[in-house]
Write an enzyme that holds these catalytic residues in place. Structure first.
Site, PDB file in Angstrom:
ATOM      1  CD  GLU A  33      -2.406   0.846   2.911  1.00  0.00           C
ATOM      2  OE1 GLU A  33      -3.227   0.006   3.156  1.00  0.00           O
ATOM      3  OE2 GLU A  33      -1.783   1.506   3.727  1.00  0.00           O
ATOM      4  CG  ASN A  80      -1.392   6.319  13.764  1.00  0.00           C
ATOM      5  OD1 ASN A  80      -1.374   7.447  14.231  1.00  0.00           O
ATOM      6  ND2 ASN A  80      -0.360   5.586  13.721  1.00  0.00           N
TER       7      ASN A  80
HETATM    8  N1  COA Z   1       0.179   0.693  24.448  1.00  0.00           N
HETATM    9  C1  COA Z   1       0.368   1.851  24.314  1.00  0.00           C
HETATM   10  N2  COA Z   1       1.315   2.694  23.261  1.00  0.00           N
HETATM   11  C2  COA Z   1       1.982   1.929  22.626  1.00  0.00           C
HETATM   12  C3  COA Z   1       1.871   0.326  22.552  1.00  0.00           C
HETATM   13  C4  COA Z   1       0.953  -0.400  23.696  1.00  0.00           C
HETATM   14  N3  COA Z   1       0.774  -1.637  23.606  1.00  0.00           N
HETATM   15  N4  COA Z   1       2.816  -0.336  21.643  1.00  0.00           N
HETATM   16  C5  COA Z   1       3.351   0.758  21.122  1.00  0.00           C
HETATM   17  N5  COA Z   1       3.043   1.990  21.617  1.00  0.00           N
HETATM   18  C6  COA Z   1       3.374   3.347  21.430  1.00  0.00           C
HETATM   19  C7  COA Z   1       4.882   3.410  21.182  1.00  0.00           C
HETATM   20  O1  COA Z   1       5.407   3.743  22.665  1.00  0.00           O
HETATM   21  C8  COA Z   1       5.045   4.821  20.239  1.00  0.00           C
HETATM   22  O2  COA Z   1       4.831   5.939  20.968  1.00  0.00           O
HETATM   23  P1  COA Z   1       5.432   7.323  20.949  1.00  0.00           P
HETATM   24  O3  COA Z   1       5.138   7.659  19.531  1.00  0.00           O
HETATM   25  O4  COA Z   1       4.742   8.162  22.150  1.00  0.00           O
HETATM   26  O5  COA Z   1       6.838   6.967  20.954  1.00  0.00           O
HETATM   27  C9  COA Z   1       3.788   4.363  19.251  1.00  0.00           C
HETATM   28  O6  COA Z   1       3.007   3.754  19.865  1.00  0.00           O
HETATM   29  C10 COA Z   1       4.246   4.122  18.031  1.00  0.00           C
HETATM   30  O7  COA Z   1       4.968   2.991  18.231  1.00  0.00           O
HETATM   31  P2  COA Z   1       6.500   2.450  17.513  1.00  0.00           P
HETATM   32  O8  COA Z   1       7.105   1.181  18.206  1.00  0.00           O
HETATM   33  O9  COA Z   1       6.946   3.713  17.396  1.00  0.00           O
HETATM   34  O10 COA Z   1       5.890   1.824  16.077  1.00  0.00           O
HETATM   35  P3  COA Z   1       5.309   2.261  14.809  1.00  0.00           P
HETATM   36  O11 COA Z   1       6.061   3.672  14.319  1.00  0.00           O
HETATM   37  O12 COA Z   1       5.684   1.089  13.741  1.00  0.00           O
HETATM   38  O13 COA Z   1       3.642   2.268  14.802  1.00  0.00           O
HETATM   39  C11 COA Z   1       1.462   1.279  14.996  1.00  0.00           C
HETATM   40  C12 COA Z   1       2.979   1.221  15.359  1.00  0.00           C
HETATM   41  C13 COA Z   1       0.873   0.300  15.478  1.00  0.00           C
HETATM   42  C14 COA Z   1       1.030   2.547  15.681  1.00  0.00           C
HETATM   43  C15 COA Z   1       1.275   1.724  13.425  1.00  0.00           C
HETATM   44  O14 COA Z   1       2.127   0.746  12.651  1.00  0.00           O
HETATM   45  C16 COA Z   1      -0.008   1.928  12.993  1.00  0.00           C
HETATM   46  O15 COA Z   1      -0.443   2.793  13.044  1.00  0.00           O
HETATM   47  N6  COA Z   1      -0.450   0.637  12.353  1.00  0.00           N
HETATM   48  C17 COA Z   1      -2.004   0.488  12.019  1.00  0.00           C
HETATM   49  C18 COA Z   1      -2.153   0.886  10.666  1.00  0.00           C
HETATM   50  C19 COA Z   1      -1.532  -0.150   9.724  1.00  0.00           C
HETATM   51  O16 COA Z   1      -1.112  -1.067  10.209  1.00  0.00           O
HETATM   52  N7  COA Z   1      -1.352   0.032   8.574  1.00  0.00           N
HETATM   53  C20 COA Z   1      -0.761  -0.839   7.876  1.00  0.00           C
HETATM   54  C21 COA Z   1      -1.288  -0.914   6.319  1.00  0.00           C
HETATM   55  S1  COA Z   1      -0.286   0.563   5.482  1.00  0.00           S
END
Ligand code: COA
Length: 502
Positions: free
Chosen positions: A288, A378
């Site tokens: 994507e 997100n």
């Molecule tokens: N509870 C609370 N916060 C959590 C957590 C949990 N279980 N796990 C991670 N986090 C927080 C991290 O601490 C970090 O916080 P910060 O921004 O304050 O530092 C934040 O979530 C992002 O985590 P990070 O480890 O930096 O991961 P990432 O940048 O890879 O993002 C998602 C992870 C899940 C937020 C992101 O992948 C997402 O939005 N996914 C949903 C959409 C998706 O999967 N799209 C894919 C198709 S393109």
């Protein structure tokens, strides 16, 4: 210069300032705007509309491809412009408004938005605003770094506004493949059987008489904000590569694997970086979003072709991409998100999907969106589009968050985005749990042993054993299942008193 970009002579009189274009919007309208993970978003109108909303009553329902760059979502949210927002966002200020209940956010599978618009489940688009590299003599719009939902917005809107971005190279022409599925009933199969196939047109077709305004801009996309790989994400990548090598050795995959989809964010980007040194060849992506790591795989000769809906890059990688655009243009196609994420094609191609979880539970249910079960992060994005239909559905996460106060492996997730039925493999820096062919009672010990942080393993196992003693196909102690989240909300940590003392 402008003649090269605006090739449709009758449209030259429709060039106007952004303030004039912003005056075409009315309170309560539904707007479809280009933009997908900070790429190909409109650079001028969001700020101009926010400015109007600061001085008069102007509330809009805004639909995009996915998240926007240039702080646009934050600027619009702070100005009170957004009444309703869908289908995805990743802006801290908009997130706050959503969680305060001031903006109604509809968190939606990214492939479904235009289908719902077409069906009338979502109110009709009044104005489509799309960013373009150029407008061709017949009015055809050449998109920039994303396609997203723009083609359907343009087809369905009453009026169209084009932001013609002169900072985007004309070399992007030809990189897009616009195909919109046929109407119901009697829709024919989408004729796409290989990631590198083109099935549509290189431009978004539009009758020039429907283009109400053209605004000229000159701003690049916002750079992506993913962090570089760290020890944990490198370990996650190693586990996935080891697993895929095992699949090749077992004869279930060849060393070209199957088309890869990789989600957004720091962890997913790092996982793909790991493939640069993996023993696979001639890989193809059916994804994507292409992040820096996809470009690294193309540069390393590992990926021979990548299909996506948007390209979002850091500043240095974006510079390199633009300098060698001709080379990349031969290896990349950008499609509407309903095609890049289409279940029919994901299943047909046998996509290997790698997405990120905030947390997952003992049985394989995944929460990708709601912190503590209530606060939107997100959105589900395209992860569900891929996970449900993938040949292999892999979810990755670090085993702990917030300095270890949160375990990403919990007895029961506090919100479910992907059910256990859609999840084959779970991975943290500690290891990989292959859940295929396992019943819930077999899954739980595997998830604990392979994925949980050692600090939390004993308590998870204790929970599972006590739940199993009570019985049930998917053993749970219902009164206790969410207690880890409750403890975190109360004390700021999921650690129990015993753990804190240990
Ligand atoms: N509870 C609370 N916060 C959590 C957590 C949990 N279980 N796990 C991670 N986090 C927080 C991290 O601490 C970090 O916080 P910060 O921004 O304050 O530092 C934040 O979530 C992002 O985590 P990070 O480890 O930096 O991961 P990432 O940048 O890879 O993002 C998602 C992870 C899940 C937020 C992101 O992948 C997402 O939005 N996914 C949903 C959409 C998706 O999967 N799209 C894919 C198709 S393109």
């Amino acid at each position: 210069m402008m003649m090269e970009r605006l090739q449709c002579a009758e449209l030259r009189s429709r060039i106007m300032t952004v303030t004039q274009a912003a005056a075409l919007f009315r309170d309560g309208m539904t707007i479809g705007m280009s933009g997908f993970t900070r790429a190909g978003d409109c650079k001028a109108l969001p700020a101009a509309l926010a400015e109007r909303a600061r001085h008069e009553t102007l509330r809009l329902n805004l639909i995009t491809g996915a998240s926007l760059g240039n702080d646009s979502d934050g600027v619009m949210a702070d100005a009170g412009l957004l009444a309703r927002r869908l289908p995805f966002q990743s802006d801290a200020r908009l997130r706050r408004k959503i969680n305060e209940g001031q903006v109604m956010f509809i968190d939606q599978h990214l492939s479904e938005t235009v289908e719902q618009l077409r069906a009338g489940h979502i109110p009709k688009i009044d104005i489509a605003v799309v960013e373009a590299v150029a407008i061709l003599p017949d009015g055809g719009i050449v998109p920039t770094m994303s396609v997203g939902n723009s083609a359907s917005f343009v087809a369905q809107a009453d009026r169209v506004i084009v932001e013609l971005n002169t900072s985007m190279p004309t070399g992007l022409m030809g990189m897009h493949d616009i195909y919109v599925p046929e109407a119901y009933p009697g829709r024919q199969p989408i004729p796409l059987t290989e990631p590198d196939q083109r099935i549509g047109t290189p431009v978004i077709p539009v009758d020039p008489s429907r283009i109400a305004a053209i605004v000229v801009t000159n701003h690049p996309d916002s750079p992506s904000n993913v962090q570089p790989p760290d020890e944990d994400t490198r370990a996650i990548a190693r586990h996935i590569i080891g697993f895929l090598e095992g699949e090749v050795a077992a004869g279930r995959l060849s060393d070209t694997l199957l088309p890869l989809q990789v989600g957004i964010g720091t962890i997913a980007n790092a996982v793909v970086h790991g493939l640069v040194d993996a023993p696979f060849r001639d890989l193809r992506m059916y994804s994507e979003v292409l992040q820096d790591s996809a470009i690294a795989l193309i540069d390393a000769g590992r990926v021979s072709f990548a299909s996506a809906s948007s390209i979002t890059l850091s500043e240095p990688v974006s510079r390199r991409f633009m300098e060698r655009l001709d080379e990349y243009a031969r290896r990349i196609v950008l499609r509407p998100q309903e095609i890049s994420n289409h279940c029919e094609i994901v299943r047909r191609l046998g996509v290997i999907a790698i997405n990120t979880a905030l947390e997952f539970d003992l049985y394989g249910n995944v929460n990708s969106t709601h912190v503590g079960g209530t606060r939107m992060m997100n959105g589900i994005g395209g992860s569900g589009d891929f996970a449900r239909h993938a040949h292999l559905s892999i979810f990755v996460s670090k085993s702990v968050a917030k300095g270890g106060d949160i375990s990403s492996v919990v007895p029961m997730v506090a919100h479910v985005d992907h059910t256990e039925h859609d999840v084959d493999i779970l991975v943290t820096e500690w290891g990989l749990a292959d859940l295929r062919n396992l019943a819930p009672r077999e899954r739980a010990p595997r998830v604990i042993e392979c994925c949980a942080h050692p600090d939390y393993r004993d308590e998870l196992m204790d929970y599972f054993q006590r739940a199993r003693a009570q019985g049930g196909h998917t053993p749970h102690l219902i009164g206790e299942a969410l207690s880890w989240h409750e403890r975190h909300a109360r004390t700021g940590s999921m650690r129990s008193e015993q753990m804190a003392c240990a």
